[in-house]
Write a protein that holds these residues in place. Sequence first.
Motif, PDB file in Angstrom:
ATOM      1  N   ARG A   2      21.413  50.610  69.131  1.00  0.00           N
ATOM      2  CA  ARG A   2      22.158  49.763  68.193  1.00  0.00           C
ATOM      3  C   ARG A   2      22.931  50.630  67.193  1.00  0.00           C
ATOM      4  O   ARG A   2      24.113  50.414  66.937  1.00  0.00           O
ATOM      5  CB  ARG A   2      21.180  48.841  67.455  1.00  0.00           C
ATOM      6  N   TYR A  19      24.355  47.178  77.128  1.00  0.00           N
ATOM      7  CA  TYR A  19      24.364  47.000  75.676  1.00  0.00           C
ATOM      8  C   TYR A  19      25.805  46.979  75.185  1.00  0.00           C
ATOM      9  O   TYR A  19      26.619  47.804  75.592  1.00  0.00           O
ATOM     10  CB  TYR A  19      23.619  48.145  74.985  1.00  0.00           C
ATOM     11  N   GLN A  35      22.149  41.710  71.435  1.00  0.00           N
ATOM     12  CA  GLN A  35      21.406  41.897  70.184  1.00  0.00           C
ATOM     13  C   GLN A  35      20.415  43.049  70.365  1.00  0.00           C
ATOM     14  O   GLN A  35      19.206  42.858  70.315  1.00  0.00           O
ATOM     15  CB  GLN A  35      20.679  40.603  69.824  1.00  0.00           C
ATOM     16  N   GLN A  36      20.944  44.231  70.650  1.00  0.00           N
ATOM     17  CA  GLN A  36      20.085  45.366  70.930  1.00  0.00           C
ATOM     18  C   GLN A  36      19.338  45.815  69.674  1.00  0.00           C
ATOM     19  O   GLN A  36      19.786  45.584  68.562  1.00  0.00           O
ATOM     20  CB  GLN A  36      20.884  46.539  71.513  1.00  0.00           C
ATOM     21  N   SER A  37      18.226  46.461  69.891  1.00  0.00           N
ATOM     22  CA  SER A  37      17.452  47.017  68.785  1.00  0.00           C
ATOM     23  C   SER A  37      17.195  48.490  69.081  1.00  0.00           C
ATOM     24  O   SER A  37      17.463  48.966  70.185  1.00  0.00           O
ATOM     25  CB  SER A  37      16.125  46.264  68.631  1.00  0.00           C
TER      26      SER A  37
END
Length: 374
Positions: free
Chosen positions: A274, A262, A268-270
Amino acid sequence: MTDTQTADHKALRDTYASRRYFKKFDAITDHLTRVAAARVADGAISNEDVRILTRYLAQLSYTFRALSMKYLLVGRETGQFFGSLSFDAVESGFPIFNELLVMANDAQQAETHLRNMPSVAELKDQMLRVIIGDREVPTKLQFALSQRLYYEELLKGDIFWAQNHPEIQWIGNIGEDRRKFVLHWAVYDSQINLPTIYLMDLEDSGRTALPKDERRWPEVQAHLMGQSLGALKLVTIAKGFDESFDDLHPKRLRRYHVGPMYSSAYTQQSGPIREVLEQARAPDGEDWALAWTVEALESERVEQEKSGWFSKVDREVFALDPFSGRGVDTGATTTERAIILPQRPYQALEELNPPGFASVRKYVVSPQGRVLSY
Protein backbone atom coordinates in the motif's frame (compact mmCIF):
# COMPACT_ATOMS: atom_id res chain seq x y z
CA MET A 1 -22.63 -15.15 1.04
CA THR A 2 -21.52 -13.65 4.32
CA ASP A 3 -21.47 -9.94 5.10
CA THR A 4 -17.67 -10.03 5.08
CA GLN A 5 -17.59 -11.52 1.59
CA THR A 6 -20.06 -8.96 0.33
CA ALA A 7 -17.96 -6.12 1.77
CA ASP A 8 -14.88 -7.52 0.00
CA HIS A 9 -16.60 -7.40 -3.38
CA LYS A 10 -16.98 -4.17 -5.30
CA ALA A 11 -19.08 -3.38 -8.39
CA LEU A 12 -17.71 -1.22 -11.20
CA ARG A 13 -20.74 0.93 -12.05
CA ASP A 14 -18.86 3.91 -13.52
CA THR A 15 -18.05 3.81 -17.26
CA TYR A 16 -14.60 5.37 -16.92
CA ALA A 17 -13.58 3.22 -13.94
CA SER A 18 -14.79 0.04 -15.66
CA ARG A 19 -12.94 0.73 -18.91
CA ARG A 20 -9.79 1.72 -17.05
CA TYR A 21 -9.95 -1.53 -15.05
CA PHE A 22 -10.15 -3.65 -18.21
CA LYS A 23 -7.44 -1.62 -19.94
CA LYS A 24 -5.18 -2.20 -16.93
CA PHE A 25 -5.73 -5.97 -17.08
CA ASP A 26 -5.25 -6.01 -20.84
CA ALA A 27 -1.77 -4.57 -20.27
CA ILE A 28 -1.05 -6.88 -17.30
CA THR A 29 -1.95 -10.09 -19.16
CA ASP A 30 0.23 -8.92 -22.06
CA HIS A 31 3.15 -8.36 -19.64
CA LEU A 32 2.63 -11.82 -18.10
CA THR A 33 3.56 -13.61 -21.32
CA ARG A 34 6.80 -11.58 -21.42
CA VAL A 35 7.49 -12.46 -17.78
CA ALA A 36 7.04 -16.15 -18.64
CA ALA A 37 9.58 -15.72 -21.45
CA ALA A 38 11.95 -13.94 -19.04
CA ARG A 39 11.69 -16.93 -16.68
CA VAL A 40 12.86 -19.22 -19.51
CA ALA A 41 15.83 -16.90 -20.08
CA ASP A 42 16.60 -17.10 -16.33
CA GLY A 43 16.53 -20.89 -16.55
CA ALA A 44 13.64 -20.99 -14.04
CA ILE A 45 11.25 -22.95 -16.29
CA SER A 46 11.46 -25.09 -19.42
CA ASN A 47 10.33 -24.16 -22.92
CA GLU A 48 7.57 -26.77 -22.64
CA ASP A 49 6.26 -25.28 -19.39
CA VAL A 50 6.28 -21.75 -20.82
CA ARG A 51 4.37 -22.93 -23.90
CA ILE A 52 1.63 -24.34 -21.67
CA LEU A 53 1.63 -21.31 -19.36
CA THR A 54 1.47 -18.86 -22.27
CA ARG A 55 -1.61 -20.61 -23.59
CA TYR A 56 -3.45 -20.25 -20.25
CA LEU A 57 -2.35 -16.62 -19.96
CA ALA A 58 -3.67 -15.95 -23.47
CA GLN A 59 -6.98 -17.56 -22.49
CA LEU A 60 -7.06 -15.32 -19.43
CA SER A 61 -6.64 -12.24 -21.64
CA TYR A 62 -9.56 -13.46 -23.83
CA THR A 63 -11.69 -13.83 -20.68
CA PHE A 64 -11.02 -10.19 -19.79
CA ARG A 65 -11.71 -9.14 -23.39
CA ALA A 66 -15.09 -10.89 -23.32
CA LEU A 67 -16.02 -9.32 -19.97
CA SER A 68 -14.94 -5.89 -21.22
CA MET A 69 -17.39 -6.27 -24.12
CA LYS A 70 -20.17 -7.40 -21.78
CA TYR A 71 -19.73 -4.36 -19.53
CA LEU A 72 -18.66 -1.83 -22.19
CA LEU A 73 -21.73 0.39 -21.66
CA VAL A 74 -21.92 0.13 -17.87
CA GLY A 75 -22.99 3.41 -16.29
CA ARG A 76 -24.74 4.54 -19.48
CA GLU A 77 -28.51 4.69 -20.06
CA THR A 78 -29.06 1.68 -22.31
CA GLY A 79 -32.76 1.17 -21.66
CA GLN A 80 -31.99 -2.20 -20.09
CA PHE A 81 -30.39 -3.07 -16.75
CA PHE A 82 -27.53 -5.51 -17.31
CA GLY A 83 -25.51 -5.20 -14.09
CA SER A 84 -21.85 -4.36 -13.61
CA LEU A 85 -18.63 -6.27 -13.07
CA SER A 86 -18.08 -7.45 -9.50
CA PHE A 87 -14.48 -7.91 -8.42
CA ASP A 88 -12.68 -8.84 -5.23
CA ALA A 89 -11.32 -5.51 -3.98
CA VAL A 90 -9.56 -6.96 -0.91
CA GLU A 91 -8.10 -10.40 -1.59
CA SER A 92 -7.35 -10.59 -5.31
CA GLY A 93 -8.26 -7.56 -7.44
CA PHE A 94 -9.65 -10.04 -10.01
CA PRO A 95 -13.32 -10.57 -10.99
CA ILE A 96 -15.24 -12.73 -8.54
CA PHE A 97 -15.74 -16.43 -9.27
CA ASN A 98 -19.44 -15.97 -10.05
CA GLU A 99 -18.58 -13.77 -13.06
CA LEU A 100 -16.90 -16.76 -14.70
CA LEU A 101 -19.82 -19.07 -13.86
CA VAL A 102 -22.28 -16.64 -15.51
CA MET A 103 -19.96 -16.34 -18.50
CA ALA A 104 -19.85 -20.14 -18.92
CA ASN A 105 -23.66 -20.22 -18.83
CA ASP A 106 -23.81 -17.41 -21.42
CA ALA A 107 -21.42 -19.36 -23.65
CA GLN A 108 -23.85 -22.31 -23.70
CA GLN A 109 -26.51 -20.03 -25.17
CA ALA A 110 -24.29 -17.77 -27.32
CA GLU A 111 -25.39 -19.30 -30.66
CA THR A 112 -29.08 -18.71 -29.85
CA HIS A 113 -28.42 -15.09 -28.89
CA LEU A 114 -26.39 -14.40 -32.03
CA ARG A 115 -29.01 -16.01 -34.29
CA ASN A 116 -31.61 -13.53 -33.04
CA MET A 117 -29.39 -10.42 -33.21
CA PRO A 118 -28.61 -8.14 -36.17
CA SER A 119 -25.11 -8.52 -37.62
CA VAL A 120 -22.25 -6.16 -36.69
CA ALA A 121 -22.58 -4.45 -40.10
CA GLU A 122 -26.35 -3.98 -39.66
CA LEU A 123 -25.94 -2.52 -36.17
CA LYS A 124 -23.23 -0.11 -37.35
CA ASP A 125 -25.47 0.97 -40.26
CA GLN A 126 -28.39 1.62 -37.88
CA MET A 127 -26.08 3.59 -35.56
CA LEU A 128 -24.91 5.76 -38.44
CA ARG A 129 -28.51 6.57 -39.40
CA VAL A 130 -29.36 7.60 -35.81
CA ILE A 131 -26.25 9.81 -35.57
CA ILE A 132 -26.84 11.54 -38.93
CA GLY A 133 -30.65 11.50 -39.12
CA ASP A 134 -31.70 11.97 -35.49
CA ARG A 135 -28.50 13.62 -34.27
CA GLU A 136 -28.52 11.45 -31.16
CA VAL A 137 -26.01 9.18 -29.48
CA PRO A 138 -27.20 5.64 -30.39
CA THR A 139 -26.63 4.23 -26.90
CA LYS A 140 -29.13 1.37 -27.21
CA LEU A 141 -27.57 0.26 -30.50
CA GLN A 142 -24.09 0.57 -28.98
CA PHE A 143 -25.27 -1.71 -26.18
CA ALA A 144 -26.67 -4.23 -28.68
CA LEU A 145 -23.34 -4.20 -30.55
CA SER A 146 -21.33 -4.69 -27.35
CA GLN A 147 -23.47 -7.71 -26.43
CA ARG A 148 -23.07 -9.18 -29.91
CA LEU A 149 -19.28 -8.82 -29.66
CA TYR A 150 -19.43 -10.44 -26.19
CA TYR A 151 -21.27 -13.51 -27.49
CA GLU A 152 -18.96 -13.72 -30.51
CA GLU A 153 -15.96 -13.77 -28.15
CA LEU A 154 -17.56 -16.54 -26.08
CA LEU A 155 -18.31 -18.58 -29.20
CA LYS A 156 -14.60 -18.63 -30.10
CA GLY A 157 -14.20 -20.75 -26.96
CA ASP A 158 -10.51 -20.07 -26.29
CA ILE A 159 -11.25 -18.69 -22.82
CA PHE A 160 -10.05 -19.32 -19.26
CA TRP A 161 -13.14 -20.89 -17.67
CA ALA A 162 -13.93 -21.57 -14.00
CA GLN A 163 -12.64 -25.12 -14.72
CA ASN A 164 -10.18 -25.97 -17.49
CA HIS A 165 -10.05 -29.76 -17.57
CA PRO A 166 -6.80 -31.75 -17.67
CA GLU A 167 -5.00 -32.23 -20.98
CA ILE A 168 -2.11 -34.61 -21.57
CA GLN A 169 0.98 -34.52 -23.74
CA TRP A 170 3.37 -37.36 -24.48
CA ILE A 171 7.03 -36.49 -23.77
CA GLY A 172 8.71 -39.79 -24.63
CA ASN A 173 9.20 -43.44 -23.62
CA ILE A 174 11.51 -44.33 -20.74
CA GLY A 175 11.38 -48.05 -21.56
CA GLU A 176 9.20 -50.60 -23.31
CA ASP A 177 6.52 -50.48 -20.63
CA ARG A 178 6.97 -46.95 -19.23
CA ARG A 179 5.97 -43.65 -20.84
CA LYS A 180 6.43 -40.05 -19.76
CA PHE A 181 3.67 -37.42 -19.98
CA VAL A 182 3.01 -33.88 -18.83
CA LEU A 183 -0.52 -33.14 -17.60
CA HIS A 184 -1.84 -29.62 -17.26
CA TRP A 185 -5.09 -28.09 -16.07
CA ALA A 186 -6.31 -24.88 -14.47
CA VAL A 187 -9.07 -23.51 -12.27
CA TYR A 188 -10.37 -20.15 -11.16
CA ASP A 189 -10.12 -20.66 -7.41
CA SER A 190 -13.52 -19.83 -5.89
CA GLN A 191 -12.08 -19.24 -2.40
CA ILE A 192 -9.57 -16.56 -3.40
CA ASN A 193 -10.90 -15.45 -6.84
CA LEU A 194 -7.61 -16.12 -8.60
CA PRO A 195 -6.55 -18.15 -11.65
CA THR A 196 -4.43 -21.16 -10.70
CA ILE A 197 -2.51 -23.32 -13.18
CA TYR A 198 -1.24 -26.86 -12.51
CA LEU A 199 1.42 -28.91 -14.34
CA MET A 200 2.34 -32.49 -13.48
CA ASP A 201 5.21 -34.61 -14.86
CA LEU A 202 3.98 -38.17 -14.84
CA GLU A 203 5.30 -41.67 -15.63
CA ASP A 204 2.81 -44.28 -16.82
CA SER A 205 3.52 -48.01 -16.39
CA GLY A 206 0.02 -49.15 -17.37
CA ARG A 207 -0.71 -51.63 -20.15
CA THR A 208 -2.49 -49.01 -22.30
CA ALA A 209 -1.10 -45.49 -22.70
CA LEU A 210 -3.03 -43.14 -20.42
CA PRO A 211 -4.58 -40.88 -23.13
CA LYS A 212 -5.97 -43.99 -24.90
CA ASP A 213 -7.13 -45.73 -21.72
CA GLU A 214 -10.92 -45.42 -21.67
CA ARG A 215 -11.08 -46.34 -17.98
CA ARG A 216 -8.15 -44.54 -16.37
CA TRP A 217 -8.11 -41.23 -18.30
CA PRO A 218 -11.65 -40.11 -17.30
CA GLU A 219 -10.88 -41.20 -13.70
CA VAL A 220 -7.64 -39.18 -13.70
CA GLN A 221 -9.40 -36.08 -15.02
CA ALA A 222 -12.18 -36.29 -12.45
CA HIS A 223 -9.70 -36.94 -9.61
CA LEU A 224 -7.48 -33.96 -10.46
CA MET A 225 -10.38 -31.52 -10.84
CA GLY A 226 -11.72 -32.64 -7.47
CA GLN A 227 -8.34 -31.94 -5.83
CA SER A 228 -7.67 -28.54 -7.46
CA LEU A 229 -8.16 -26.40 -4.39
CA GLY A 230 -5.73 -23.68 -3.37
CA ALA A 231 -6.21 -24.67 0.29
CA LEU A 232 -4.78 -28.15 -0.39
CA LYS A 233 -1.02 -28.57 -0.12
CA LEU A 234 0.79 -29.93 -3.17
CA VAL A 235 2.03 -32.91 -1.18
CA THR A 236 -1.58 -33.79 -0.28
CA ILE A 237 -2.64 -33.62 -3.94
CA ALA A 238 0.36 -35.63 -5.18
CA LYS A 239 0.13 -38.33 -2.48
CA GLY A 240 -3.60 -38.72 -3.03
CA PHE A 241 -3.01 -39.17 -6.77
CA ASP A 242 -0.12 -41.59 -6.25
CA GLU A 243 -2.19 -43.77 -3.91
CA SER A 244 -5.27 -43.73 -6.15
CA PHE A 245 -3.48 -44.95 -9.32
CA ASP A 246 -0.97 -47.78 -8.83
CA ASP A 247 0.44 -47.56 -12.37
CA LEU A 248 0.72 -43.76 -12.55
CA HIS A 249 3.73 -42.12 -10.91
CA PRO A 250 3.70 -38.33 -10.29
CA LYS A 251 7.33 -37.16 -10.43
CA ARG A 252 6.87 -33.39 -10.29
CA LEU A 253 3.93 -31.09 -9.59
CA ARG A 254 3.85 -27.31 -10.10
CA ARG A 255 1.16 -24.81 -9.13
CA TYR A 256 1.15 -21.23 -10.45
CA HIS A 257 -0.92 -18.63 -8.60
CA VAL A 258 -1.54 -15.62 -10.86
CA GLY A 259 -2.26 -12.66 -8.58
CA PRO A 260 -3.34 -10.90 -6.43
CA MET A 261 -3.39 -7.65 -8.38
CA TYR A 262 -2.86 -4.51 -6.32
CA SER A 263 -3.88 -1.07 -7.54
CA SER A 264 -4.33 2.12 -5.54
CA ALA A 265 -7.30 2.98 -7.76
CA TYR A 266 -9.22 -0.27 -7.17
CA THR A 267 -8.02 -2.47 -4.32
CA GLN A 268 -7.89 -1.97 -0.56
CA GLN A 269 -4.42 -3.40 -0.01
CA SER A 270 -2.74 -3.35 3.37
CA GLY A 271 0.88 -3.69 4.47
CA PRO A 272 4.01 -2.55 2.59
CA ILE A 273 2.49 -2.71 -0.90
CA ARG A 274 0.00 0.00 0.00
CA GLU A 275 2.79 2.40 0.98
CA VAL A 276 4.74 1.49 -2.17
CA LEU A 277 1.84 2.33 -4.49
CA GLU A 278 1.01 5.52 -2.60
CA GLN A 279 4.60 6.77 -2.73
CA ALA A 280 4.99 5.84 -6.43
CA ARG A 281 2.20 8.24 -7.47
CA ALA A 282 2.28 6.53 -10.84
CA PRO A 283 0.12 7.74 -13.76
CA ASP A 284 -2.92 5.83 -15.03
CA GLY A 285 -1.98 2.40 -16.31
CA GLU A 286 1.18 2.22 -14.18
CA ASP A 287 -0.35 2.25 -10.68
CA TRP A 288 -0.37 -1.51 -10.10
CA ALA A 289 1.59 -4.54 -8.94
CA LEU A 290 0.85 -8.22 -9.54
CA ALA A 291 1.98 -11.09 -7.33
CA TRP A 292 3.05 -14.36 -8.96
CA THR A 293 3.73 -17.47 -6.84
CA VAL A 294 5.11 -20.82 -7.99
CA GLU A 295 5.00 -23.90 -5.78
CA ALA A 296 6.89 -27.00 -6.89
CA LEU A 297 6.94 -30.51 -5.43
CA GLU A 298 9.45 -33.14 -6.58
CA SER A 299 9.73 -36.86 -5.99
CA GLU A 300 12.90 -37.65 -4.06
CA ARG A 301 12.84 -41.43 -4.34
CA VAL A 302 10.59 -44.44 -4.86
CA GLU A 303 9.67 -47.00 -2.21
CA GLN A 304 7.82 -50.25 -2.77
CA GLU A 305 4.62 -50.95 -0.91
CA LYS A 306 2.77 -54.23 -0.57
CA SER A 307 -0.41 -54.48 -2.67
CA GLY A 308 -2.60 -57.54 -2.13
CA TRP A 309 -1.09 -60.94 -1.27
CA PHE A 310 1.79 -61.23 -3.71
CA SER A 311 2.42 -57.95 -5.55
CA LYS A 312 4.13 -54.68 -4.77
CA VAL A 313 3.62 -51.19 -6.17
CA ASP A 314 5.86 -48.14 -6.44
CA ARG A 315 5.09 -45.21 -4.17
CA GLU A 316 6.71 -41.79 -4.49
CA VAL A 317 8.45 -40.14 -1.55
CA PHE A 318 8.33 -36.37 -2.04
CA ALA A 319 11.04 -33.90 -1.04
CA LEU A 320 9.87 -31.09 1.23
CA ASP A 321 11.56 -27.73 1.78
CA PRO A 322 14.38 -28.42 4.26
CA PHE A 323 14.87 -24.83 5.46
CA SER A 324 13.64 -23.85 8.92
CA GLY A 325 11.28 -26.80 9.04
CA ARG A 326 8.95 -24.92 6.71
CA GLY A 327 8.51 -27.93 4.39
CA VAL A 328 5.87 -29.34 6.70
CA ASP A 329 3.96 -26.06 6.52
CA THR A 330 4.21 -25.41 2.78
CA GLY A 331 3.80 -28.98 1.54
CA ALA A 332 6.18 -28.17 -1.33
CA THR A 333 9.84 -28.67 -2.25
CA THR A 334 10.21 -25.02 -3.22
CA THR A 335 8.03 -21.90 -3.15
CA GLU A 336 9.08 -18.94 -5.26
CA ARG A 337 7.38 -15.57 -4.88
CA ALA A 338 7.65 -12.85 -7.49
CA ILE A 339 6.08 -9.47 -8.11
CA ILE A 340 5.50 -7.82 -11.49
CA LEU A 341 5.27 -4.03 -11.52
CA PRO A 342 5.97 -0.93 -13.67
CA GLN A 343 9.08 1.22 -13.18
CA ARG A 344 7.61 3.89 -10.87
CA PRO A 345 6.24 1.44 -8.26
CA TYR A 346 9.51 -0.53 -8.51
CA GLN A 347 11.53 2.62 -7.73
CA ALA A 348 9.29 3.27 -4.71
CA LEU A 349 9.75 -0.35 -3.60
CA GLU A 350 13.55 0.00 -3.79
CA GLU A 351 13.52 3.27 -1.85
CA LEU A 352 11.24 1.98 0.92
CA ASN A 353 12.92 -1.45 1.02
CA PRO A 354 10.16 -3.02 3.18
CA PRO A 355 10.98 -6.20 5.12
CA GLY A 356 10.07 -9.48 3.43
CA PHE A 357 10.71 -8.28 -0.14
CA ALA A 358 14.45 -9.04 -0.34
CA SER A 359 13.83 -12.67 -1.42
CA VAL A 360 10.97 -11.77 -3.79
CA ARG A 361 11.98 -11.72 -7.46
CA LYS A 362 10.96 -8.47 -9.17
CA TYR A 363 9.93 -8.30 -12.83
CA VAL A 364 9.86 -4.67 -13.92
CA VAL A 365 8.03 -3.64 -17.09
CA SER A 366 9.08 -0.49 -18.92
CA PRO A 367 6.61 1.82 -20.72
CA GLN A 368 7.86 0.20 -23.96
CA GLY A 369 6.92 -3.25 -22.64
CA ARG A 370 10.42 -4.60 -21.94
CA VAL A 371 10.73 -6.88 -18.90
CA LEU A 372 13.77 -6.70 -16.62
CA SER A 373 14.37 -9.20 -13.81
CA TYR A 374 15.88 -8.25 -10.42
